[in-house]
Design an enzyme around this catalytic site. Structure first.
Site, PDB file in Angstrom:
ATOM      1  N   ASP A 157       0.131  -1.441   0.001  1.00 56.82           N
ATOM      2  CA  ASP A 157       0.321  -0.302   0.062  1.00 56.82           C
ATOM      3  C   ASP A 157       1.014   1.196  -0.503  1.00 56.82           C
ATOM      4  O   ASP A 157       1.910   1.141   0.691  1.00 56.82           O
ATOM      5  CB  ASP A 157      -1.256  -0.301   1.275  1.00 56.82           C
ATOM      6  CG  ASP A 157      -2.140  -1.039   1.250  1.00 56.82           C
ATOM      7  OD1 ASP A 157      -2.451  -1.139   0.281  1.00 56.82           O
ATOM      8  OD2 ASP A 157      -2.346  -1.836   2.392  1.00 56.82           O
ATOM      9  N   ASP A 170      -7.729  -1.225  -4.477  1.00 56.21           N
ATOM     10  CA  ASP A 170      -7.955  -0.882  -3.719  1.00 56.21           C
ATOM     11  C   ASP A 170      -9.323   0.147  -4.128  1.00 56.21           C
ATOM     12  O   ASP A 170     -10.407   0.462  -3.610  1.00 56.21           O
ATOM     13  CB  ASP A 170      -7.432  -0.133  -1.833  1.00 56.21           C
ATOM     14  CG  ASP A 170      -7.307  -1.336  -1.407  1.00 56.21           C
ATOM     15  OD1 ASP A 170      -7.204  -2.783  -1.592  1.00 56.21           O
ATOM     16  OD2 ASP A 170      -6.199  -1.327  -1.019  1.00 56.21           O
TER      17      ASP A 170
END
Length: 258
Positions: A141, A173
């Site tokens: 991330d 995401d």
């Protein structure tokens, strides 16, 4: 029913997967994890911040030994199911907006499946003590929208008393989030005249690709006779039967002139 070619929608999926994986590999090779390698992009609220996520989207995870393995297997089945559903809807003439949204969701699912399946082996980022590096890779991330951080009040269930900051996420995401939001926001437009099982039927026309489409309910209504038409048909049938009984022809004959 007008079948659509699913190729353009899968092409979008492939492009988004490439962007997602390219961004993750770039962050892995060129950024330091944590605050040491943080890069501010817009002010103090939009940053690149490299973290490893062992669980689901936004850092959620299953807290037992084989939770990660179950999560990875679930992602694999979800990826296959979403891909099949995309083909299914395309062949039934679903609205393009719905197909684009599902293509984005599929891209997000595949992107995180790649991380979970292979990163533990090729990037060696599986958590310490994992039973196997396969299916235990940690998701990379990096997108950090830093709008709030602090301690959650004690009275809040589950998370009360814990330090919390805005979740850090990735391109995959984002694809899932945007795709789901599009479906929720435009669900009446996407499903108002479309049945995922029956699809939409084209009206008559010389060119099927340019023909307008009608929902199945409207086609059934048009094919059902109106009460007035049905009554007239019944009356005509009764008159014909009475004439046959009395030997009278239902169709008058015109005598020929000599």
């Amino acid at each position: 029913m007008i079948k659509k070619n699913p190729f353009p929608f899968f092409l979008l999926t492939v492009v988004l997967i490439a962007i997602d994986q390219g961004s993750k590999l770039a962050v892995h090779h060129y950024m330091e994890p944590g605050f040491a390698g943080q890069v501010k992009l817009i002010g103090d609220w939009f940053k690149l911040h490299y973290v490893l996520n062992p669980g689901m989207a936004f850092g959620m995870q299953l807290g037992y030994e084989y939770g990660k393995l179950l999560l990875s297997v679930f992602r694999l089945f979800a990826m296959v199911g979403i891909g099949y559903y995309l083909v299914h809807l395309a062949h039934r003439g679903a609205p393009n907006g719905l197909l684009w949204a599902i293509a984005m969701i599929l891209a997000g699912a595949v992107g995180n499946v790649i991380d979970s399946t292979f990163y533990g082996v090729f990037l060696h980022n599986a958590p310490y003590g994992s039973p196997t590096p396969w299916f235990h890779g940690q998701v990379i991330d990096m997108i950090f929208v830093d709008v709030w951080e602090g301690f959650i009040p004690e009275w809040v269930p589950v998370w009360g008393g814990q330090y919390y900051s805005t979740p850090i996420f990735n391109i995959a995401d984002s694809c899932i989030f945007i795709g789901v939001c599009l479906i929720l926001l435009f669900q009446r437009r996407f499903f108002g005249g479309f049945d995922p099982e029956d699809g939409m039927l084209p009206t008559s026309g010389p060119d099927a690709t340019q023909a307008s489409v009608l929902p199945m309910s409207e086609v059934e209504e048009e094919s059902t006779p109106t009460p007035a038409h049905s009554d007239r048909t019944d009356e005509s049938t009764d008159d014909t039967r009475r004439n046959d009984i009395h030997g009278v022809s239902a169709t008058p004959t015109i005598p020929k002139e000599d």
